[in-house]
Design a protein around this motif. Structure first.
Motif, short mmCIF file in Angstrom:
data_model
loop_
_atom_site.label_atom_id
_atom_site.label_comp_id
_atom_site.label_asym_id
_atom_site.label_seq_id
_atom_site.Cartn_x
_atom_site.Cartn_y
_atom_site.Cartn_z
N VAL A 44 -10.82 -13.22 61.74
CA VAL A 44 -9.64 -13.21 62.62
C VAL A 44 -8.34 -12.91 61.87
O VAL A 44 -7.38 -12.44 62.47
CB VAL A 44 -9.51 -14.52 63.45
CG1 VAL A 44 -10.70 -14.68 64.38
CG2 VAL A 44 -9.38 -15.73 62.59
N PHE B 295 -14.42 -17.28 61.08
CA PHE B 295 -15.16 -18.41 61.64
C PHE B 295 -16.64 -18.05 61.64
O PHE B 295 -17.00 -16.96 62.09
CB PHE B 295 -14.69 -18.71 63.07
CG PHE B 295 -13.28 -19.24 63.13
CD1 PHE B 295 -12.98 -20.52 62.72
CD2 PHE B 295 -12.26 -18.43 63.61
CE1 PHE B 295 -11.69 -21.00 62.79
CE2 PHE B 295 -10.95 -18.90 63.68
CZ PHE B 295 -10.67 -20.19 63.27
N GLU C 159 4.73 -21.21 70.47
CA GLU C 159 5.01 -20.83 71.86
C GLU C 159 5.67 -21.97 72.61
O GLU C 159 5.21 -22.33 73.70
CB GLU C 159 3.71 -20.43 72.58
CG GLU C 159 2.89 -19.44 71.81
CD GLU C 159 2.78 -18.08 72.49
OE1 GLU C 159 3.50 -17.85 73.48
OE2 GLU C 159 2.00 -17.27 72.00
N GLU D 265 0.22 -10.43 70.51
CA GLU D 265 -0.46 -10.76 71.77
C GLU D 265 -1.44 -11.92 71.58
O GLU D 265 -1.74 -12.32 70.46
CB GLU D 265 -1.18 -9.53 72.29
CG GLU D 265 -2.35 -9.13 71.41
CD GLU D 265 -2.90 -7.76 71.72
OE1 GLU D 265 -2.42 -7.11 72.65
OE2 GLU D 265 -3.80 -7.33 70.99
N SER D 266 -1.95 -12.39 72.70
CA SER D 266 -2.91 -13.49 72.69
C SER D 266 -4.14 -13.12 71.86
O SER D 266 -4.66 -12.01 71.97
CB SER D 266 -3.31 -13.77 74.15
OG SER D 266 -4.18 -14.85 74.18
N GLY D 267 -4.54 -14.03 71.00
CA GLY D 267 -5.74 -13.80 70.19
C GLY D 267 -5.48 -13.05 68.90
O GLY D 267 -6.41 -12.76 68.14
N SER D 268 -4.21 -12.73 68.59
CA SER D 268 -3.93 -11.92 67.40
C SER D 268 -3.96 -12.74 66.11
O SER D 268 -3.99 -12.17 65.01
CB SER D 268 -2.57 -11.22 67.54
OG SER D 268 -1.55 -12.16 67.81
N GLY D 269 -3.94 -14.08 66.21
CA GLY D 269 -4.06 -14.91 65.01
C GLY D 269 -2.82 -15.72 64.69
O GLY D 269 -2.68 -16.23 63.57
N LYS D 270 -1.92 -15.90 65.65
CA LYS D 270 -0.68 -16.64 65.39
C LYS D 270 -0.95 -18.13 65.20
O LYS D 270 -0.52 -18.74 64.22
CB LYS D 270 0.31 -16.45 66.56
CG LYS D 270 0.58 -14.99 66.90
CD LYS D 270 1.56 -14.84 68.04
CE LYS D 270 1.13 -15.42 69.36
NZ LYS D 270 -0.03 -14.74 69.99
N SER D 271 -1.65 -18.71 66.18
CA SER D 271 -1.87 -20.17 66.13
C SER D 271 -2.72 -20.58 64.94
O SER D 271 -2.46 -21.60 64.31
CB SER D 271 -2.54 -20.67 67.40
OG SER D 271 -1.69 -20.45 68.49
N VAL D 272 -3.74 -19.78 64.61
CA VAL D 272 -4.59 -20.17 63.48
C VAL D 272 -3.78 -20.15 62.18
O VAL D 272 -4.01 -20.97 61.29
CB VAL D 272 -5.87 -19.30 63.35
CG1 VAL D 272 -6.84 -19.59 64.48
CG2 VAL D 272 -5.56 -17.83 63.23
N1 ATP Z 1 -11.69 -23.03 65.88
C1 ATP Z 1 -12.00 -21.76 66.16
N2 ATP Z 1 -13.27 -21.32 66.08
C2 ATP Z 1 -13.59 -20.03 66.35
N3 ATP Z 1 -12.69 -19.08 66.69
C3 ATP Z 1 -11.41 -19.46 66.79
C4 ATP Z 1 -10.98 -20.81 66.54
N4 ATP Z 1 -9.64 -20.88 66.71
C5 ATP Z 1 -9.24 -19.64 67.06
N5 ATP Z 1 -10.29 -18.78 67.10
C6 ATP Z 1 -10.23 -17.34 67.40
O1 ATP Z 1 -9.33 -16.77 66.49
C7 ATP Z 1 -8.58 -15.72 67.11
C8 ATP Z 1 -7.10 -15.98 66.93
O2 ATP Z 1 -6.74 -17.13 67.71
P1 ATP Z 1 -5.25 -17.70 67.82
O3 ATP Z 1 -5.34 -18.95 68.61
O4 ATP Z 1 -4.64 -17.78 66.48
O5 ATP Z 1 -4.54 -16.56 68.67
P2 ATP Z 1 -3.02 -16.52 69.13
O6 ATP Z 1 -2.45 -15.26 68.60
O7 ATP Z 1 -2.32 -17.78 68.77
O8 ATP Z 1 -3.19 -16.41 70.70
P3 ATP Z 1 -2.48 -17.25 71.87
O9 ATP Z 1 -1.13 -16.64 72.03
O10 ATP Z 1 -3.37 -17.01 73.04
O11 ATP Z 1 -2.46 -18.69 71.45
C9 ATP Z 1 -9.02 -15.69 68.56
O12 ATP Z 1 -9.96 -14.67 68.72
C10 ATP Z 1 -9.65 -17.05 68.78
O13 ATP Z 1 -10.65 -16.99 69.76
#
Ligand code: ATP
Length: 296
Positions: free
Chosen positions: A24, A15, A182, A43-50
């Motif tokens: 990320v 990003f 989740e 864990e949270s923030g590891s990149g699953k949702s993206v």
């Molecule tokens: N649109 C965005 N712009 C900038 N950074 C982003 C954006 N979306 C996600 N991130 C960052 O990308 C990283 C991965 O985010 P992601 O949401 O994939 O984590 P996650 O593993 O799904 O965590 P969670 O379990 O908390 O949802 C995080 O550091 C988040 O802050």
């Protein structure tokens, strides 16, 4: 072997905001075969949702997103042909989110939202037929009074009920791939367990492929055929579920296993006798909005 419905290969994501660039995803690869249930755990923030958002072609168009690598969904490249992915969303590829109550548009009744879902992809459907199909789909997720639920607004239903509604909607058009991010973590553990079991039964009997995203390894144990462990944007370990649980190799997987709350039998807890929390579809619990209160 079945063909993959989702293939991610050497996927990088960063990003950019002004001069700052944050990476990320650092070249992740994974696949989900037709009918297979695969978990992406970390864990949270590891990149699953993206990863899921990229598969749905929801992130690529956002300003500042830099994605490289392959994300192929049902034979279409989500980066090169986002419009094709968008056209498949809601029927061939569907999604279930963490917080069901906020995922449902609060200004529409469940029946109206369901009708829109059933018409995804331009399907023609008369209102009466949509209603009949929606009622049948809600009955299948064991909602006791489907007609009443369809006439309700999301805030009038419990979080557990809304999660069942989301599952029914996500499966109503017979998708080939379900992305479950989740599901139910916003709910209490017993309700989460119930709804996950229900989802598991339905996708297994229909042969729907699932990418199941979770931070909790012990929850996926009961559900997934295979597991990928993601840590800070990298897949650090993957394998068949039982193999990963019995012989975790990576220190992060071991730490994740050690940190996972021990649920009964290592999987989801059984429900106590008589603990049917869903007798009244208008019952509000799980810390959700009070009756009459409209949530944003
Ligand atoms: N649109 C965005 N712009 C900038 N950074 C982003 C954006 N979306 C996600 N991130 C960052 O990308 C990283 C991965 O985010 P992601 O949401 O994939 O984590 P996650 O593993 O799904 O965590 P969670 O379990 O908390 O949802 C995080 O550091 C988040 O802050």
């Amino acid at each position: 072997m079945a063909d993959p419905v989702l293939t991610v290969r050497d996927l990088h994501l960063a990003f950019r905001k002004g001069r700052q660039r944050t990476e990320v995803l650092h070249g992740i690869s994974l696949h989900v075969n037709a009918g297979e249930k695969v978990a992406l755990v970390g864990e949270s923030g590891s990149g699953k949702s993206v990863t899921a958002q990229l598969a749905l072609a929801r992130l690529q168009q956002e300003k500042g997103t830099e994605a490289e690598g392959l994300i192929e969904v049902l034979g279409h490249d989500a980066t090169r042909s986002p419009a094709r992915i968008a056209a498949m969303r809601g029927h061939r590829v569907t999604m279930i989110f963490q917080d069901p109550t906020s995922a449902l548009n609060p200004v529409f009744r469940i029946g109206e939202i369901f009708e829109q879902v059933l018409r995804a992809g331009g399907q023609r459907l008369r209102a009466q037929e949509a209603r009949r199909r929606a009622e049948a789909a809600l009955a299948e997720v064991q909602i006791p009074d489907p007609a009443r639920a369809l006439d309700s607004y999301p805030f009038q239903l419990s979080g557990g009920m809304n999660q069942r509604v989301m599952i029914a909607m996500a499966l109503a058009n017979g998708p080939e791939l379900l992305l479950a991010d989740e599901p139910g973590t916003a709910l209490d553990v017993t309700v989460q367990a119930q709804t996950l079991r229900l989802m598991d039964d339905l996708v297994t009997s229909r042969g729907t492929a699932v990418l199941f995203i979770s931070h909790n390894l012990s929850v996926v144990r009961e559900f997934a055929d295979r597991v990928y462990v993601i840590y800070r944007g990298r897949i650090v370990e993957h394998g068949r579920t039982e193999q990963l649980f019995s012989d975790p190799r990576h220190p992060y997987t071991k730490a994740l296993l050690a940190a996972a709350p021990r649920l009964l039998g290592g999987g989801l807890p059984d429900l106590p006798q008589g603990a049917e929390a869903f007798a009244d579809p208008l019952l509000v619990h799980d810390g959700c909005a009070e009756p009459g209160e409209v949530t944003a």
